[in-house]
Design a protein around this motif. Structure first.
Motif, PDB file in Angstrom:
ATOM      1  N   VAL A  27       0.864  -1.192   0.000  1.00 25.88           N
ATOM      2  CA  VAL A  27       0.000   0.000   0.000  1.00 25.88           C
ATOM      3  C   VAL A  27       0.888   1.225   0.000  1.00 25.88           C
ATOM      4  O   VAL A  27       1.739   1.413   0.891  1.00 25.88           O
ATOM      5  CB  VAL A  27      -0.944   0.020   1.216  1.00 25.88           C
ATOM      6  CG1 VAL A  27      -1.732   1.335   1.253  1.00 25.88           C
ATOM      7  CG2 VAL A  27      -1.864  -1.179   1.191  1.00 25.88           C
ATOM      8  N   GLU A  28       0.678   2.049  -0.991  1.00 23.23           N
ATOM      9  CA  GLU A  28       1.479   3.259  -1.093  1.00 23.23           C
ATOM     10  C   GLU A  28       0.765   4.478  -0.519  1.00 23.23           C
ATOM     11  O   GLU A  28       1.407   5.422  -0.043  1.00 23.23           O
ATOM     12  CB  GLU A  28       1.842   3.519  -2.565  1.00 23.23           C
ATOM     13  CG  GLU A  28       2.706   2.427  -3.160  1.00 23.23           C
ATOM     14  CD  GLU A  28       3.045   2.702  -4.617  1.00 23.23           C
ATOM     15  OE1 GLU A  28       2.387   3.613  -5.209  1.00 23.23           O
ATOM     16  OE2 GLU A  28       3.931   2.036  -5.155  1.00 23.23           O
ATOM     17  N   LYS A  29      -0.578   4.490  -0.532  1.00 27.81           N
ATOM     18  CA  LYS A  29      -1.316   5.670  -0.068  1.00 27.81           C
ATOM     19  C   LYS A  29      -2.736   5.276   0.325  1.00 27.81           C
ATOM     20  O   LYS A  29      -3.344   4.408  -0.310  1.00 27.81           O
ATOM     21  CB  LYS A  29      -1.348   6.739  -1.170  1.00 27.81           C
ATOM     22  CG  LYS A  29      -2.001   8.037  -0.732  1.00 27.81           C
ATOM     23  CD  LYS A  29      -1.980   9.060  -1.868  1.00 27.81           C
ATOM     24  CE  LYS A  29      -2.608  10.370  -1.438  1.00 27.81           C
ATOM     25  NZ  LYS A  29      -2.606  11.387  -2.533  1.00 27.81           N
ATOM     26  N   THR A  30      -3.235   5.920   1.364  1.00 27.62           N
ATOM     27  CA  THR A  30      -4.660   5.793   1.745  1.00 27.62           C
ATOM     28  C   THR A  30      -5.309   7.164   1.641  1.00 27.62           C
ATOM     29  O   THR A  30      -4.685   8.185   1.920  1.00 27.62           O
ATOM     30  CB  THR A  30      -4.819   5.260   3.176  1.00 27.62           C
ATOM     31  OG1 THR A  30      -4.217   6.185   4.083  1.00 27.62           O
ATOM     32  CG2 THR A  30      -4.164   3.882   3.320  1.00 27.62           C
ATOM     33  N   CYS A  31      -6.569   7.192   1.255  1.00 34.70           N
ATOM     34  CA  CYS A  31      -7.300   8.466   1.102  1.00 34.70           C
ATOM     35  C   CYS A  31      -8.749   8.293   1.523  1.00 34.70           C
ATOM     36  O   CYS A  31      -9.325   7.200   1.455  1.00 34.70           O
ATOM     37  CB  CYS A  31      -7.243   8.936  -0.360  1.00 34.70           C
ATOM     38  SG  CYS A  31      -5.649   9.534  -0.888  1.00 34.70           S
ATOM     39  N   TRP A  32      -9.316   9.422   1.925  1.00 35.30           N
ATOM     40  CA  TRP A  32     -10.763   9.512   2.190  1.00 35.30           C
ATOM     41  C   TRP A  32     -11.349  10.504   1.193  1.00 35.30           C
ATOM     42  O   TRP A  32     -10.873  11.620   1.049  1.00 35.30           O
ATOM     43  CB  TRP A  32     -11.042   9.978   3.608  1.00 35.30           C
ATOM     44  CG  TRP A  32     -10.751   8.940   4.652  1.00 35.30           C
ATOM     45  CD1 TRP A  32      -9.611   8.760   5.334  1.00 35.30           C
ATOM     46  CD2 TRP A  32     -11.669   7.945   5.099  1.00 35.30           C
ATOM     47  NE1 TRP A  32      -9.702   7.709   6.201  1.00 35.30           N
ATOM     48  CE2 TRP A  32     -10.977   7.177   6.078  1.00 35.30           C
ATOM     49  CE3 TRP A  32     -12.966   7.575   4.767  1.00 35.30           C
ATOM     50  CZ2 TRP A  32     -11.557   6.094   6.735  1.00 35.30           C
ATOM     51  CZ3 TRP A  32     -13.548   6.504   5.433  1.00 35.30           C
ATOM     52  CH2 TRP A  32     -12.858   5.771   6.408  1.00 35.30           C
ATOM     53  N   PHE A  33     -12.401  10.057   0.513  1.00 32.28           N
ATOM     54  CA  PHE A  33     -13.033  10.891  -0.504  1.00 32.28           C
ATOM     55  C   PHE A  33     -14.490  11.134  -0.141  1.00 32.28           C
ATOM     56  O   PHE A  33     -15.123  10.369   0.595  1.00 32.28           O
ATOM     57  CB  PHE A  33     -12.953  10.223  -1.883  1.00 32.28           C
ATOM     58  CG  PHE A  33     -11.570  10.109  -2.415  1.00 32.28           C
ATOM     59  CD1 PHE A  33     -10.999  11.162  -3.114  1.00 32.28           C
ATOM     60  CD2 PHE A  33     -10.834   8.932  -2.221  1.00 32.28           C
ATOM     61  CE1 PHE A  33      -9.701  11.040  -3.608  1.00 32.28           C
ATOM     62  CE2 PHE A  33      -9.547   8.830  -2.710  1.00 32.28           C
ATOM     63  CZ  PHE A  33      -8.983   9.880  -3.402  1.00 32.28           C
ATOM     64  N   THR A  34     -14.994  12.225  -0.728  1.00 32.47           N
ATOM     65  CA  THR A  34     -16.420  12.530  -0.549  1.00 32.47           C
ATOM     66  C   THR A  34     -16.955  13.038  -1.875  1.00 32.47           C
ATOM     67  O   THR A  34     -16.466  12.644  -2.931  1.00 32.47           O
ATOM     68  CB  THR A  34     -16.635  13.520   0.601  1.00 32.47           C
ATOM     69  OG1 THR A  34     -18.023  13.732   0.770  1.00 32.47           O
ATOM     70  CG2 THR A  34     -15.955  14.847   0.340  1.00 32.47           C
ATOM     71  N   THR A  35     -17.919  13.910  -1.869  1.00 30.22           N
ATOM     72  CA  THR A  35     -18.668  14.313  -3.061  1.00 30.22           C
ATOM     73  C   THR A  35     -17.769  14.639  -4.241  1.00 30.22           C
ATOM     74  O   THR A  35     -16.603  14.993  -4.085  1.00 30.22           O
ATOM     75  CB  THR A  35     -19.520  15.552  -2.732  1.00 30.22           C
ATOM     76  OG1 THR A  35     -18.672  16.547  -2.212  1.00 30.22           O
ATOM     77  CG2 THR A  35     -20.607  15.216  -1.740  1.00 30.22           C
ATOM     78  N   TRP A  36     -18.368  14.576  -5.362  1.00 24.50           N
ATOM     79  CA  TRP A  36     -17.619  14.741  -6.611  1.00 24.50           C
ATOM     80  C   TRP A  36     -17.605  16.200  -7.032  1.00 24.50           C
ATOM     81  O   TRP A  36     -18.584  16.916  -6.932  1.00 24.50           O
ATOM     82  CB  TRP A  36     -18.247  13.894  -7.726  1.00 24.50           C
ATOM     83  CG  TRP A  36     -18.202  12.430  -7.405  1.00 24.50           C
ATOM     84  CD1 TRP A  36     -19.006  11.738  -6.567  1.00 24.50           C
ATOM     85  CD2 TRP A  36     -17.282  11.494  -7.928  1.00 24.50           C
ATOM     86  NE1 TRP A  36     -18.675  10.421  -6.495  1.00 24.50           N
ATOM     87  CE2 TRP A  36     -17.591  10.234  -7.356  1.00 24.50           C
ATOM     88  CE3 TRP A  36     -16.205  11.561  -8.845  1.00 24.50           C
ATOM     89  CZ2 TRP A  36     -16.894   9.081  -7.643  1.00 24.50           C
ATOM     90  CZ3 TRP A  36     -15.525  10.396  -9.146  1.00 24.50           C
ATOM     91  CH2 TRP A  36     -15.862   9.171  -8.527  1.00 24.50           C
ATOM     92  N   LYS A  37     -16.449  16.647  -7.494  1.00 26.09           N
ATOM     93  CA  LYS A  37     -16.310  17.966  -8.086  1.00 26.09           C
ATOM     94  C   LYS A  37     -15.578  17.806  -9.419  1.00 26.09           C
ATOM     95  O   LYS A  37     -14.505  17.179  -9.461  1.00 26.09           O
ATOM     96  CB  LYS A  37     -15.514  18.901  -7.175  1.00 26.09           C
ATOM     97  CG  LYS A  37     -16.251  19.322  -5.920  1.00 26.09           C
ATOM     98  CD  LYS A  37     -15.406  20.305  -5.104  1.00 26.09           C
ATOM     99  CE  LYS A  37     -16.144  20.730  -3.842  1.00 26.09           C
ATOM    100  NZ  LYS A  37     -15.324  21.677  -3.026  1.00 26.09           N
TER     101      LYS A  37
END
Length: 456
Positions: free
Chosen positions: A65-75
């Motif tokens: 695993v190189e990176k973890t992210c949290w995402f939300t609504t789309w832009k």
């Protein structure tokens, strides 16, 4: 917020919301979100957790695993990285340890109510865990406001509606309370509206409503309901409440429950004749109450909504006997041997008791208002004293029976006094009369003709 797969604890800012685990499997990558739905309180802190698994090798190569992210609504057709978006600046942390990552969001706002996805990037593949966790940011009810209809003056017997409202998510439930005399709140009813039909004076007071939901409870500011009404039946009190003696001070007080406050007028009854008012004050004061002040009194209470008269109250003043009056029967000349009746009467309250004494005799001659002497003789002549007495005092009058010397009849003269002074005056007048009569007799004898002898 209800849901078998969700639980939360919410309070003030800084409180962390912990969540039960619900497994969500995403293809060959394992993803486990703490919950698919979360409710949190505005201003608090929430933590969204996701645990993940991934293949250790991919296409014959070691997979890391190189990176973890949290995402939300789309832009712009791209998901927004929560950790770098300006709307979350200074409010988010991405904490990862042992294949578990936690998104911590502080000072939650209503705009944070969106779906959040976790993503991992390995050397050969980027995986986004969908569906993610939906966050709903709610708030405890705002302080409720209360309105009254009609908003004008509320008269007794009219209908009144009180309405409670509050900005709350989820919607609030409402409860009405009234403050009692001890500043405690007593339950009245539930619901946003409190309807009072035919409102009474007893309904006056301070009312509150509370707005409640799962996130908290708020109470409104008090609203005072002031019911106006005509005077109730006035009550009258007398001071002192005990027996009233002549010359004492007396206060009569009139009071009536009325809103607005009543004006008062005092009257004294005189049969069917209307007398002018005595005073327009609630208190009627007598500095020295007299016999003439005895009688029936009443007061009237008035305000803009009506008028009411009190029951009459009788004031009976107590006083010592006044100077007694004495009468003799028969009132003409009384022949020796006849009976003589002496009657004594005096104005007194309470009624007087009577006693009879003869001058120069210490023993009581008689008790009672009437004293009768049968077979009246010369030795019965003299002065008789009538005494009228009650618990407040005593008063005397004297009656004198005089026998004219040398006559077979008696002349009765009555002299009334309390101190015996008039008796002395009578003796003095009788002495003058006897001297005048003797002088007149001497003058008459001096003028009788004298016979004169003539010498021849």
């Amino acid at each position: 917020m209800r849901g078998a797969a969700m639980s939360f604890t919410a309070a003030a800012s800084g409180l962390v919301v912990f969540l039960l685990s619900v497994s969500v499997v995403q293809s060959q990558y394992g993803m486990t979100y703490s919950s698919t739905k979360i409710c949190a309180v505005k201003g608090s802190t929430v933590e969204i957790r996701c645990s993940y698994t991934y293949p250790s090798t991919s296409n014959g190569h070691v997979n890391t695993v190189e990176k973890t992210c949290w995402f939300t609504t789309w832009k712009d057709l791209k998901p927004v990285d929560v950790t770098t978006d300006s709307e979350y600046a200074g409010r988010v942390e991405d904490l990862c340890e042992n294949n578990t990552c936690t998104l911590r969001i502080k000072n939650l706002t209503e705009s944070d109510s969106v779906e959040y996805w976790f993503s991992i990037k390995t050397r050969q593949y980027t995986h986004l865990g969908v569906p993610g966790t939906t966050l709903s940011v709610t708030d405890a009810p705002k302080p409720p406001s209360v309105s009254v209809s009609p908003s004008a003056e509320i008269e007794e017997g009219s209908s009144v509606t009180l309405t409670c409202s509050s900005d709350a998510n989820p919607a609030a439930n409402y409860t009405w309370y009234k403050e009692d005399g001890n500043a405690d709140l007593s339950f009245v009813s539930e619901g946003p509206r409190l309807f009072l039909s035919s409102i009474q004076s007893s309904d006056s007071g301070q009312y509150y409503c509370t707005a409640d939901n799962l996130l908290g409870s708020r109470r409104s500011e008090p609203i005072f309901i002031d019911v106006t009404y005509a005077p109730k039946l006035p009550s009258v009190s007398v001071s002192p409440p005990a027996e009233i003696e002549e010359g004492s001070s007396v206060t009569l007080t009139c009071s009536s429950d009325a809103n607005p406050a009543a004006n008062y007028t005092w009257y004294k009854m005189n049969g069917n004749r209307k007398l002018p008012p005595l005073t327009t004050e609630p208190k009627l004061f007598f500095s020295s109450f007299q016999v003439s002040d005895s009688g029936k009194y009443y007061c009237r209470a008035d305000n803009l909504l009506g008028s009411r008269r009190s029951e009459s109250i009788s004031i009976d003043v107590k006083y010592a006997p006044k100077l007694p009056s004495v009468s003799v029967s028969p009132s003409a000349e009384i022949k020796e041997g006849r009976s003589v009746t002496l009657t004594c009467s005096s104005d007194a309250n309470p009624a007087a008791n009577y006693t009879w004494y003869k001058e120069d005799e210490d023993s009581l001659k008689a008790s009672g208002q009437i004293f009768t002497i049968t077979d009246f003789r010369a030795e019965h002549s003299g002065s008789y004293s009538c005494g009228a007495q009650n618990k407040l005092g005593r008063s005397n009058s004297t009656l004198t029976l005089i026998v004219v010397a040398g006559s077979s009849t008696m002349t009765v003269n009555i002299i009334g006094t309390t101190l015996g002074v008039l008796m002395l005056i009578l003796v003095f007048l009788l002495s003058l009369w006897m001297r005048k009569k003797k002088a007149l007799h001497s003058t008459t004898e001096a003028h009788e003709p004298v016979e004169i002898e003539t010498l021849t």
